[in-house]
Design an enzyme around this catalytic site. Sequence first.
Site, PDB file in Angstrom:
ATOM      1  N   LYS A 110       0.742  -1.229  -0.137  1.00 26.02           N
ATOM      2  CA  LYS A 110      -0.067  -0.018  -0.044  1.00 26.02           C
ATOM      3  C   LYS A 110       0.722   1.324  -0.047  1.00 26.02           C
ATOM      4  O   LYS A 110       0.655   2.177  -0.704  1.00 26.02           O
ATOM      5  CB  LYS A 110      -0.719   0.183   1.205  1.00 26.02           C
ATOM      6  CG  LYS A 110      -1.885  -1.151   1.162  1.00 26.02           C
ATOM      7  CD  LYS A 110      -3.354  -0.788   0.446  1.00 26.02           C
ATOM      8  CE  LYS A 110      -4.220  -1.758  -0.184  1.00 26.02           C
ATOM      9  NZ  LYS A 110      -4.401  -2.913   0.747  1.00 26.02           N
ATOM     10  N   LYS A 190      -4.106 -12.880 -12.163  1.00 25.82           N
ATOM     11  CA  LYS A 190      -4.715 -13.566 -11.016  1.00 25.82           C
ATOM     12  C   LYS A 190      -6.171 -12.996 -10.846  1.00 25.82           C
ATOM     13  O   LYS A 190      -6.365 -11.631 -10.946  1.00 25.82           O
ATOM     14  CB  LYS A 190      -3.883 -13.258  -9.944  1.00 25.82           C
ATOM     15  CG  LYS A 190      -4.398 -13.723  -8.620  1.00 25.82           C
ATOM     16  CD  LYS A 190      -3.577 -13.102  -7.380  1.00 25.82           C
ATOM     17  CE  LYS A 190      -4.384 -13.588  -5.976  1.00 25.82           C
ATOM     18  NZ  LYS A 190      -4.825 -12.843  -4.934  1.00 25.82           N
ATOM     19  N   LYS A 193     -10.495  -9.172  -6.738  1.00 31.52           N
ATOM     20  CA  LYS A 193     -11.569  -8.164  -6.730  1.00 31.52           C
ATOM     21  C   LYS A 193     -10.972  -6.773  -6.892  1.00 31.52           C
ATOM     22  O   LYS A 193     -11.381  -6.120  -7.712  1.00 31.52           O
ATOM     23  CB  LYS A 193     -12.013  -7.683  -5.098  1.00 31.52           C
ATOM     24  CG  LYS A 193     -13.225  -8.770  -4.883  1.00 31.52           C
ATOM     25  CD  LYS A 193     -13.443  -8.325  -3.272  1.00 31.52           C
ATOM     26  CE  LYS A 193     -12.419  -8.567  -2.287  1.00 31.52           C
ATOM     27  NZ  LYS A 193     -12.183  -9.947  -1.794  1.00 31.52           N
TER      28      LYS A 193
HETATM   29  P1  ADP Z   1      -8.969 -10.950  -3.504  1.00 29.99           P
HETATM   30  O1  ADP Z   1      -7.733 -10.851  -4.244  1.00 29.99           O
HETATM   31  O2  ADP Z   1     -10.226 -11.020  -4.547  1.00 29.99           O
HETATM   32  O3  ADP Z   1      -9.063  -9.530  -2.705  1.00 29.99           O
HETATM   33  P2  ADP Z   1      -8.728 -12.322  -1.189  1.00 29.99           P
HETATM   34  O4  ADP Z   1      -7.275 -11.803  -0.856  1.00 29.99           O
HETATM   35  O5  ADP Z   1      -9.666 -11.873  -0.500  1.00 29.99           O
HETATM   36  O6  ADP Z   1      -9.147 -11.984  -2.668  1.00 29.99           O
HETATM   37  O7  ADP Z   1      -8.511 -13.895  -1.021  1.00 29.99           O
HETATM   38  C1  ADP Z   1      -9.161 -14.717  -0.014  1.00 29.99           C
HETATM   39  C2  ADP Z   1      -8.844 -15.990  -0.209  1.00 29.99           C
HETATM   40  O8  ADP Z   1      -8.957 -16.452  -1.626  1.00 29.99           O
HETATM   41  C3  ADP Z   1      -7.271 -16.193  -0.014  1.00 29.99           C
HETATM   42  O9  ADP Z   1      -6.922 -17.377   0.900  1.00 29.99           O
HETATM   43  C4  ADP Z   1      -6.638 -16.195  -1.426  1.00 29.99           C
HETATM   44  O10 ADP Z   1      -5.288 -17.233  -1.125  1.00 29.99           O
HETATM   45  C5  ADP Z   1      -7.596 -16.927  -2.072  1.00 29.99           C
HETATM   46  N1  ADP Z   1      -7.423 -16.584  -3.510  1.00 29.99           N
HETATM   47  C6  ADP Z   1      -7.928 -15.226  -3.822  1.00 29.99           C
HETATM   48  N2  ADP Z   1      -7.792 -15.101  -5.228  1.00 29.99           N
HETATM   49  C7  ADP Z   1      -7.421 -16.145  -5.750  1.00 29.99           C
HETATM   50  C8  ADP Z   1      -7.108 -16.641  -6.979  1.00 29.99           C
HETATM   51  N3  ADP Z   1      -7.085 -15.888  -8.285  1.00 29.99           N
HETATM   52  N4  ADP Z   1      -6.591 -17.986  -7.113  1.00 29.99           N
HETATM   53  C9  ADP Z   1      -6.522 -18.779  -5.795  1.00 29.99           C
HETATM   54  N5  ADP Z   1      -6.776 -18.283  -4.644  1.00 29.99           N
HETATM   55  C10 ADP Z   1      -7.052 -17.206  -4.637  1.00 29.99           C
END
Ligand code: ADP
Length: 324
Positions: A110, A190, A193
């Site tokens: 950040k 990847k 969100k």
């Molecule tokens: P985002 O990147 O959408 O904000 P989060 O960081 O909230 O997602 O991730 C929540 C969980 O989902 C974590 O345990 C993360 O490892 C898993 N996760 C998020 N995006 C992926 C992805 N593209 N592939 C595999 N696992 C993911």
Amino acid sequence: MTILSGITPSGKLHIGNYFGAIRQHIAMQEKGDAFYFIANYHSLTSVNDGEEVRQNTLDIALDYLALGLDPEKCTFFAQSDVPQVTELAWILGTLCPVSLMEKGVAYKDKVAQGMNPNIGLFTYPILQAADILIYDSDIVPVGQDQKQNIEICRDLARKINHTYGEELLKLPEEHIVKSVAVVPGVDGRKMSKSYGNTIDIFDKGKNLKKKVMSIETDSTPLDEPKDPQSCNVFALIKLFADKETKKEIAGKYRAGGYGYGHAKKELLGLIENYFAEAREKREELTKDMDYVRDVLKEGGKKARDRAESVMRPVREAAGIIKNH
Ligand code: ADP
Ligand code: TRP
């Protein structure tokens, strides 16, 4: 064996979350004494709209219950129903060197992006450590991105034990889920969100179709053979299809005369099918929010009991008097 994991309610869940985390959480509820909670305090580090936080919390509860979390098999609750967590977080914070937080990857990212992070984000790993330590957790199933936070948690537990008494807090093992590769989003990066490239678990109808059809592919003409392994559409097909179907579709790619549009239609059908039952269950649950609230309430009660049994000796060792 106590299994613990947390889910931050910061928006709709996508299929990356499902294959990277949720699926493992649900499978592990069979494997031990599982505690899963909705990390609503953590979400305040990025969402400051009360109504949104409330709604996101209930949405995550609905999502998990619809996807197969069984409150008879595990303890499912909201982080905020266990005040001992924030209490322990404070005590951990008093023993945590500022330099340990300055190494936090999420925080450093950040800052590198030129943002002005809040103290909540800075100390996020301390609250996460309290989440883990307060239930005497043995293993914490999380994705690779959480590795550092688990290490910080172990560091902080060592510090408490060293300062106030060995074996006050149990050091958890890591349990990094490595089985699933990173799920790609519609643009091939990847799925996340923060990139706006997600296909959400409960997307349906036109919206789902639009997202699937927007998956980026190369421009190989329809007639020509294609390599399934380098295609974003096939990377997603692989997650949803059984072995036979995967083989069959890969064969069509290699044979030529099969376009990306065809592959996307197959993917759309696979996704609809895969989540059909969960979608139906979610609709049902939405009509009975009292049940959903009751599940969290019951879970909260169980979690609080466990948390108090861990917190009491810590409080006493630190000399904190509690008069009620
Ligand atoms: P985002 O990147 O959408 O904000 P989060 O960081 O909230 O997602 O991730 C929540 C969980 O989902 C974590 O345990 C993360 O490892 C898993 N996760 C998020 N995006 C992926 C992805 N593209 N592939 C595999 N696992 C993911
Ligand atoms: N930081 C985790 C995530 O972003 C969520 C979380 C909060 C968590 N507290 C936790 C995960 C405790 C495991 C254990 O996904």
